[in-house]
Write a protein that holds these residues in place. Structure first.
Motif, PDB file in Angstrom:
ATOM      1  N   LEU A   1      14.457  30.318  38.805  1.00 47.64           N
ATOM      2  CA  LEU A   1      14.949  30.907  37.580  1.00 47.64           C
ATOM      3  C   LEU A   1      14.338  30.142  36.417  1.00 47.64           C
ATOM      4  O   LEU A   1      13.858  29.010  36.578  1.00 47.64           O
ATOM      5  CB  LEU A   1      16.475  30.872  37.502  1.00 47.64           C
ATOM      6  CG  LEU A   1      17.160  29.550  37.157  1.00 47.64           C
ATOM      7  CD1 LEU A   1      18.576  29.813  36.667  1.00 47.64           C
ATOM      8  CD2 LEU A   1      17.187  28.602  38.342  1.00 47.64           C
ATOM      9  N   ARG A   2      14.363  30.735  35.247  1.00 46.63           N
ATOM     10  CA  ARG A   2      13.790  30.062  34.088  1.00 46.63           C
ATOM     11  C   ARG A   2      14.601  28.822  33.744  1.00 46.63           C
ATOM     12  O   ARG A   2      15.836  28.838  33.826  1.00 46.63           O
ATOM     13  CB  ARG A   2      13.748  31.007  32.890  1.00 46.63           C
ATOM     14  CG  ARG A   2      12.766  32.179  33.061  1.00 46.63           C
ATOM     15  CD  ARG A   2      12.710  33.016  31.818  1.00 46.63           C
ATOM     16  NE  ARG A   2      14.026  33.562  31.485  1.00 46.63           N
ATOM     17  CZ  ARG A   2      14.287  34.282  30.396  1.00 46.63           C
ATOM     18  NH1 ARG A   2      13.312  34.545  29.527  1.00 46.63           N
ATOM     19  NH2 ARG A   2      15.504  34.749  30.185  1.00 46.63           N
TER      20      ARG A   2
ATOM     21  N   THR B   1      15.267  27.615  30.966  1.00 46.35           N
ATOM     22  CA  THR B   1      16.169  27.875  29.833  1.00 46.35           C
ATOM     23  C   THR B   1      17.440  28.595  30.251  1.00 46.35           C
ATOM     24  O   THR B   1      18.390  28.675  29.469  1.00 46.35           O
ATOM     25  CB  THR B   1      15.441  28.696  28.751  1.00 46.35           C
ATOM     26  OG1 THR B   1      14.881  29.876  29.350  1.00 46.35           O
ATOM     27  CG2 THR B   1      14.320  27.881  28.121  1.00 46.35           C
ATOM     28  N   ASP B   2      17.469  29.124  31.490  1.00 42.52           N
ATOM     29  CA  ASP B   2      18.661  29.836  31.972  1.00 42.52           C
ATOM     30  C   ASP B   2      19.612  28.935  32.752  1.00 42.52           C
ATOM     31  O   ASP B   2      20.669  29.394  33.200  1.00 42.52           O
ATOM     32  CB  ASP B   2      18.251  31.014  32.868  1.00 42.52           C
ATOM     33  CG  ASP B   2      17.557  32.126  32.089  1.00 42.52           C
ATOM     34  OD1 ASP B   2      17.755  32.185  30.859  1.00 42.52           O
ATOM     35  OD2 ASP B   2      16.809  32.907  32.713  1.00 42.52           O
ATOM     36  N   VAL B   3      19.261  27.675  32.921  1.00 39.15           N
ATOM     37  CA  VAL B   3      20.135  26.745  33.636  1.00 39.15           C
ATOM     38  C   VAL B   3      21.393  26.490  32.816  1.00 39.15           C
ATOM     39  O   VAL B   3      21.322  26.200  31.615  1.00 39.15           O
ATOM     40  CB  VAL B   3      19.405  25.419  33.926  1.00 39.15           C
ATOM     41  CG1 VAL B   3      20.360  24.398  34.532  1.00 39.15           C
ATOM     42  CG2 VAL B   3      18.220  25.657  34.864  1.00 39.15           C
ATOM     43  N   THR B   4      22.547  26.615  33.461  1.00 33.72           N
ATOM     44  CA  THR B   4      23.825  26.413  32.776  1.00 33.72           C
ATOM     45  C   THR B   4      24.717  25.479  33.589  1.00 33.72           C
ATOM     46  O   THR B   4      24.449  25.204  34.760  1.00 33.72           O
ATOM     47  CB  THR B   4      24.559  27.752  32.567  1.00 33.72           C
ATOM     48  OG1 THR B   4      24.792  28.359  33.847  1.00 33.72           O
ATOM     49  CG2 THR B   4      23.734  28.697  31.707  1.00 33.72           C
TER      50      THR B   4
ATOM     51  N   MET C   1      25.964  25.335  37.746  1.00 36.32           N
ATOM     52  CA  MET C   1      24.962  25.729  38.744  1.00 36.32           C
ATOM     53  C   MET C   1      24.651  24.559  39.676  1.00 36.32           C
ATOM     54  O   MET C   1      24.675  23.399  39.266  1.00 36.32           O
ATOM     55  CB  MET C   1      23.661  26.168  38.063  1.00 36.32           C
ATOM     56  CG  MET C   1      23.700  27.509  37.391  1.00 36.32           C
ATOM     57  SD  MET C   1      22.045  27.903  36.719  1.00 36.32           S
ATOM     58  CE  MET C   1      22.349  29.561  36.111  1.00 36.32           C
TER      59      MET C   1
ATOM     60  N   HIS D   1      19.401  21.065  25.153  1.00 29.67           N
ATOM     61  CA  HIS D   1      18.095  21.580  24.756  1.00 29.67           C
ATOM     62  C   HIS D   1      17.582  20.716  23.607  1.00 29.67           C
ATOM     63  O   HIS D   1      18.175  20.672  22.530  1.00 29.67           O
ATOM     64  CB  HIS D   1      18.194  23.044  24.329  1.00 29.67           C
ATOM     65  CG  HIS D   1      18.607  23.974  25.441  1.00 29.67           C
ATOM     66  ND1 HIS D   1      17.714  24.663  26.207  1.00 29.67           N
ATOM     67  CD2 HIS D   1      19.851  24.293  25.899  1.00 29.67           C
ATOM     68  CE1 HIS D   1      18.372  25.386  27.112  1.00 29.67           C
ATOM     69  NE2 HIS D   1      19.675  25.185  26.932  1.00 29.67           N
TER      70      HIS D   1
ATOM     71  N   ASP E   1       8.371  25.523  33.752  1.00 26.03           N
ATOM     72  CA  ASP E   1       9.134  26.684  33.283  1.00 26.03           C
ATOM     73  C   ASP E   1      10.158  27.171  34.301  1.00 26.03           C
ATOM     74  O   ASP E   1      10.951  28.067  33.994  1.00 26.03           O
ATOM     75  CB  ASP E   1       8.179  27.847  32.960  1.00 26.03           C
ATOM     76  CG  ASP E   1       7.189  27.491  31.864  1.00 26.03           C
ATOM     77  OD1 ASP E   1       7.583  26.732  30.954  1.00 26.03           O
ATOM     78  OD2 ASP E   1       6.031  27.950  31.941  1.00 26.03           O
ATOM     79  N   THR E   2      10.141  26.609  35.515  1.00 27.23           N
ATOM     80  CA  THR E   2      10.967  27.144  36.597  1.00 27.23           C
ATOM     81  C   THR E   2      11.875  26.076  37.181  1.00 27.23           C
ATOM     82  O   THR E   2      11.446  24.945  37.413  1.00 27.23           O
ATOM     83  CB  THR E   2      10.084  27.721  37.718  1.00 27.23           C
ATOM     84  OG1 THR E   2       9.211  28.715  37.164  1.00 27.23           O
ATOM     85  CG2 THR E   2      10.922  28.345  38.808  1.00 27.23           C
TER      86      THR E   2
ATOM     87  N   GLN F   1      17.680  27.321  41.874  1.00 30.57           N
ATOM     88  CA  GLN F   1      19.127  27.365  42.025  1.00 30.57           C
ATOM     89  C   GLN F   1      19.501  27.689  43.467  1.00 30.57           C
ATOM     90  O   GLN F   1      18.893  28.554  44.103  1.00 30.57           O
ATOM     91  CB  GLN F   1      19.722  28.428  41.100  1.00 30.57           C
ATOM     92  CG  GLN F   1      21.235  28.550  41.190  1.00 30.57           C
ATOM     93  CD  GLN F   1      21.791  29.673  40.331  1.00 30.57           C
ATOM     94  OE1 GLN F   1      21.027  30.441  39.731  1.00 30.57           O
ATOM     95  NE2 GLN F   1      23.101  29.779  40.257  1.00 30.57           N
TER      96      GLN F   1
END
Length: 210
Positions: free
Chosen positions: A93-94, A96-99, A102, A125, A153-154, A157
């Protein structure tokens, strides 16, 4: 001299074997054993070959076809969600999408930069666009003593956990099991083919009588 042969009357029952003569029982048991073996062996070989094909497809073909990766958990830091010897299936996943919350796999920023699978507890960030995370193992009392920068970029998860499969994979990599598979798999395949060729059909008497 006249010899008189006994003639069994029509409908008369056949004479029973003397008490203690187990030839008939032993023969029936042997026939039953051969019958069960003939029925079971092909299915056993098919089952072993089927499992081997599925394992090969999941571990070798699937990652190239569907983009996931498989990893073996070596420690108990994520127990009971992920136990040592379990296989984890991770997908990209990107970054920037890590939250938070996870469970991700990444290289630790210290020491030998080993791969670790832990849960994200905080995400930051930076002004230059980098993503920094703090992580923690579910079974650990404290947060990991580092801040990791997710490079590239990757990120990866964890999407699924397959219990104990990693232990089987590790076992398959041992020299003894490798030798058994190297010589045993062709033997099983040859046995399957021979049983398929020589197995009598339903319309043919198994004892050769018309």
């Amino acid at each position: 001299m006249t010899t008189v042969l006994p003639v069994r009357r029509p409908g008369a029952a056949a004479a029973l074997l003397p008490a203690g003569d187990e030839r008939s029982t032993a023969g029936r048991r042997a026939d039953r054993g051969h019958h069960v073996l003939g029925r079971t062996a092909p299915w056993l070989v098919r089952g072993v070959m089927g499992i081997a094909v599925l394992a090969f497809a999941f571990l070798a073909v699937g990652p190239h076809a569907f983009g996931y990766r498989t990893m073996t958990m070596l420690t108990g830091s994520m127990a009971p969600h992920i136990e040592p010897g379990d296989i984890t299936v991770v997908t990209p996943l990107r970054v920037t999408d890590v939250t938070e919350g996870m469970v991700i796999a990444y290289h630790v920023p210290i020491g030998d930069r080993s791969l670790v699978t832990h849960r994200v507890v905080s995400v930051e960030h930076t002004p230059d666009g980098r993503v920094q995370v703090r992580t923690k193992g579910d079974a650990n009392a404290a947060i990991d003593p580092w801040t990791a920068v997710l490079e590239g970029d990757t990120a990866y998860q964890v999407r699924a956990v397959i219990p104990e499969l990693g232990s089987a994979v590790q076992l398959l990599r041992t020299p003894l099991v490798n030798q058994v598979l190297l010589y045993g798999a062709p033997t099983l395949l040859a046995g399957w083919v021979l049983l398929s060729i020589w197995r009598p059909t339903r319309n043919e008497p198994e004892d050769g009588r018309a």
